[in-house]
Design a protein around this motif. Structure first.
Motif, mmCIF file in Angstrom:
data_model
loop_
_atom_site.group_PDB
_atom_site.id
_atom_site.type_symbol
_atom_site.label_atom_id
_atom_site.label_comp_id
_atom_site.label_asym_id
_atom_site.label_seq_id
_atom_site.Cartn_x
_atom_site.Cartn_y
_atom_site.Cartn_z
ATOM 1 N N ASN A 168 0.839 -1.195 0.000
ATOM 2 C CA ASN A 168 0.000 0.000 0.000
ATOM 3 C C ASN A 168 0.878 1.250 0.000
ATOM 4 N N TYR A 169 0.215 2.416 -0.021
ATOM 5 C CA TYR A 169 0.946 3.686 -0.107
ATOM 6 C C TYR A 169 1.956 3.831 1.023
ATOM 7 N N ARG A 170 1.519 3.545 2.255
ATOM 8 C CA ARG A 170 2.398 3.724 3.412
ATOM 9 C C ARG A 170 3.613 2.820 3.326
ATOM 10 N N GLN A 171 3.411 1.571 2.949
ATOM 11 C CA GLN A 171 4.528 0.624 2.857
ATOM 12 C C GLN A 171 5.529 1.054 1.792
ATOM 13 N N ILE A 172 5.016 1.512 0.657
ATOM 14 C CA ILE A 172 5.916 1.972 -0.410
ATOM 15 C C ILE A 172 6.670 3.209 0.041
ATOM 16 N N ALA A 173 5.959 4.120 0.679
ATOM 17 C CA ALA A 173 6.595 5.352 1.167
ATOM 18 C C ALA A 173 7.688 5.036 2.180
ATOM 19 N N ASP A 174 7.415 4.102 3.077
ATOM 20 C CA ASP A 174 8.416 3.719 4.076
ATOM 21 C C ASP A 174 9.633 3.090 3.411
ATOM 22 N N ARG A 175 9.386 2.215 2.455
ATOM 23 C CA ARG A 175 10.509 1.531 1.804
ATOM 24 C C ARG A 175 11.368 2.510 1.016
ATOM 25 N N MET A 176 10.712 3.463 0.334
ATOM 26 C CA MET A 176 11.444 4.406 -0.512
ATOM 27 C C MET A 176 11.873 5.656 0.255
ATOM 28 N N GLN A 177 11.443 5.743 1.539
ATOM 29 C CA GLN A 177 11.753 6.903 2.381
ATOM 30 C C GLN A 177 11.307 8.206 1.715
ATOM 31 N N LYS A 178 10.047 8.196 1.275
ATOM 32 C CA LYS A 178 9.449 9.366 0.655
ATOM 33 C C LYS A 178 8.081 9.626 1.295
ATOM 34 N N PRO A 179 7.568 10.853 1.208
ATOM 35 C CA PRO A 179 6.237 11.150 1.759
ATOM 36 C C PRO A 179 5.166 10.332 1.029
ATOM 37 N N GLN A 180 4.112 9.988 1.756
ATOM 38 C CA GLN A 180 3.030 9.233 1.133
ATOM 39 C C GLN A 180 2.404 10.027 -0.016
ATOM 40 N N LYS A 181 2.378 11.331 0.098
ATOM 41 C CA LYS A 181 1.806 12.153 -0.970
ATOM 42 C C LYS A 181 2.581 11.976 -2.268
ATOM 43 N N SER A 182 3.904 11.816 -2.150
ATOM 44 C CA SER A 182 4.721 11.605 -3.348
ATOM 45 C C SER A 182 4.355 10.288 -4.020
ATOM 46 N N ILE A 183 4.093 9.268 -3.207
ATOM 47 C CA ILE A 183 3.712 7.960 -3.753
ATOM 48 C C ILE A 183 2.332 8.050 -4.391
ATOM 49 N N ASP A 184 1.421 8.754 -3.725
ATOM 50 C CA ASP A 184 0.078 8.951 -4.273
ATOM 51 C C ASP A 184 0.152 9.647 -5.627
ATOM 52 N N ASN A 185 0.946 10.700 -5.705
ATOM 53 C CA ASN A 185 1.083 11.435 -6.962
ATOM 54 C C ASN A 185 1.692 10.561 -8.052
ATOM 55 N N ALA A 186 2.693 9.765 -7.670
ATOM 56 C CA ALA A 186 3.335 8.876 -8.648
ATOM 57 C C ALA A 186 2.332 7.862 -9.194
ATOM 58 N N LEU A 187 1.497 7.304 -8.311
ATOM 59 C CA LEU A 187 0.511 6.316 -8.751
ATOM 60 C C LEU A 187 -0.547 6.946 -9.655
ATOM 61 N N GLN A 188 -0.902 8.187 -9.376
ATOM 62 C CA GLN A 188 -1.863 8.857 -10.252
ATOM 63 C C GLN A 188 -1.253 9.092 -11.633
ATOM 64 N N ARG A 189 0.020 9.433 -11.680
ATOM 65 C CA ARG A 189 0.694 9.608 -12.972
ATOM 66 C C ARG A 189 0.778 8.274 -13.705
ATOM 67 N N ILE A 190 1.106 7.226 -12.955
ATOM 68 C CA ILE A 190 1.198 5.888 -13.556
ATOM 69 C C ILE A 190 -0.151 5.476 -14.126
ATOM 70 N N ARG A 191 -1.209 5.725 -13.379
ATOM 71 C CA ARG A 191 -2.546 5.343 -13.834
ATOM 72 C C ARG A 191 -2.893 6.038 -15.151
ATOM 73 N N VAL A 192 -2.586 7.331 -15.242
ATOM 74 C CA VAL A 192 -2.851 8.079 -16.473
ATOM 75 C C VAL A 192 -2.071 7.466 -17.637
ATOM 76 N N LYS A 193 -0.812 7.121 -17.392
ATOM 77 C CA LYS A 193 0.030 6.562 -18.457
ATOM 78 C C LYS A 193 -0.452 5.180 -18.879
ATOM 79 N N VAL A 194 -0.879 4.367 -17.900
ATOM 80 C CA VAL A 194 -1.399 3.039 -18.222
ATOM 81 C C VAL A 194 -2.644 3.163 -19.093
ATOM 82 N N GLN A 195 -3.545 4.043 -18.712
ATOM 83 C CA GLN A 195 -4.774 4.206 -19.487
ATOM 84 C C GLN A 195 -4.486 4.810 -20.856
ATOM 85 N N ASP A 196 -3.443 5.643 -20.934
ATOM 86 C CA ASP A 196 -3.041 6.198 -22.216
ATOM 87 C C ASP A 196 -2.517 5.094 -23.135
ATOM 88 N N VAL A 197 -1.728 4.187 -22.566
ATOM 89 C CA VAL A 197 -1.214 3.055 -23.346
ATOM 90 C C VAL A 197 -2.354 2.168 -23.817
#
Length: 203
Positions: free
Chosen positions: A167-196
């Motif tokens: 989940n977001y928290r686990q990824i954020a902890d592993r990457m040592q980044k804010p959860q908001k950064s992970i949330d934003n990254a996943l939203q970008r990924i989702r847009v790119k996946v749907q674009d593909v």
């Protein structure tokens, strides 16, 4: 629930059958990651992750309730029940507004349950035709490579963890980044996946 640690799934379910109701909560928590692993790729393809996880947890509950040791390993049985519950929800939603999800293909690299598809009854089934399996595998690999070509290194790392059920928290902890950064990254990924999904592979 430390007393349950180290016990096999079969031992735990025997305890449940003998009246230890806390085992249900333990198994639901133990396999929540598996539900996320099945639901997360579908979120990227346009589904509602909370709804899909809820459906998956219902499938997990049914697996714990209905499991028979003669059916094989509990993990595989739970996986099948989770898939069936999620795919049934997809089929229902597809009739209304989520048509692309009805053609779901697994995004998870190394997913041992591949190939899984919704066919008729929306059950997870294995394609019986080896030639079709090869075509499907090549399509999935092409899809993955087209997505990877559009992702930054961070986005790819987030996607890999997300598809493993984190989940977001686990990824954020592993990457040592804010959860908001992970949330934003996943939203970008989702847009790119749907674009593909909506683009021509030849472009």
């Amino acid at each position: 629930m430390a007393e349950y640690e180290g016990l096999s799934d079969n031992q735990l379910i025997r305890l449940l059958r003998d009246g230890d109701s806390q085992v249900m909560d333990f198994l639901m928590e133990k396999y929540k990651y598996l539900v996320r692993k099945k639901a997360n790729p579908l979120f990227l393809l346009g589904g509602d992750t909370d709804d899909l996880i809820q459906e998956g947890m219902i499938g997990l509950f049914k697996a714990i309730r209905d499991y028979d040791e003669e059916a094989g390993s509990f993990f595989r049985f739970a996986e099948l029940c989770i898939n069936r519950q999620i795919y049934t929800a997809i089929e229902s939603a597809s009739r209304k507004k989520h048509g692309p999800l009805n053609a779901y293909i697994s995004l998870s690299v190394g997913d041992e349950t591949y190939p899984e598809r919704t066919v008729g009854t929306a059950e997870a089934v294995y394609a019986p035709d080896p030639e079709q399996m090869l075509i499907d595998q090549e399509s999935v690999e092409d899809f993955r490579s087209r997505i990877a070509a559009r992702l930054s290194p961070m986005e790819q790392a987030v996607l890999d963890d997300y598809l493993e059920g984190m989940n977001y928290r686990q990824i954020a902890d592993r990457m040592q980044k804010p959860q908001k950064s992970i949330d934003n990254a996943l939203q970008r990924i989702r847009v790119k996946v749907q674009d593909v999904m909506g683009s021509d592979p030849g472009k």
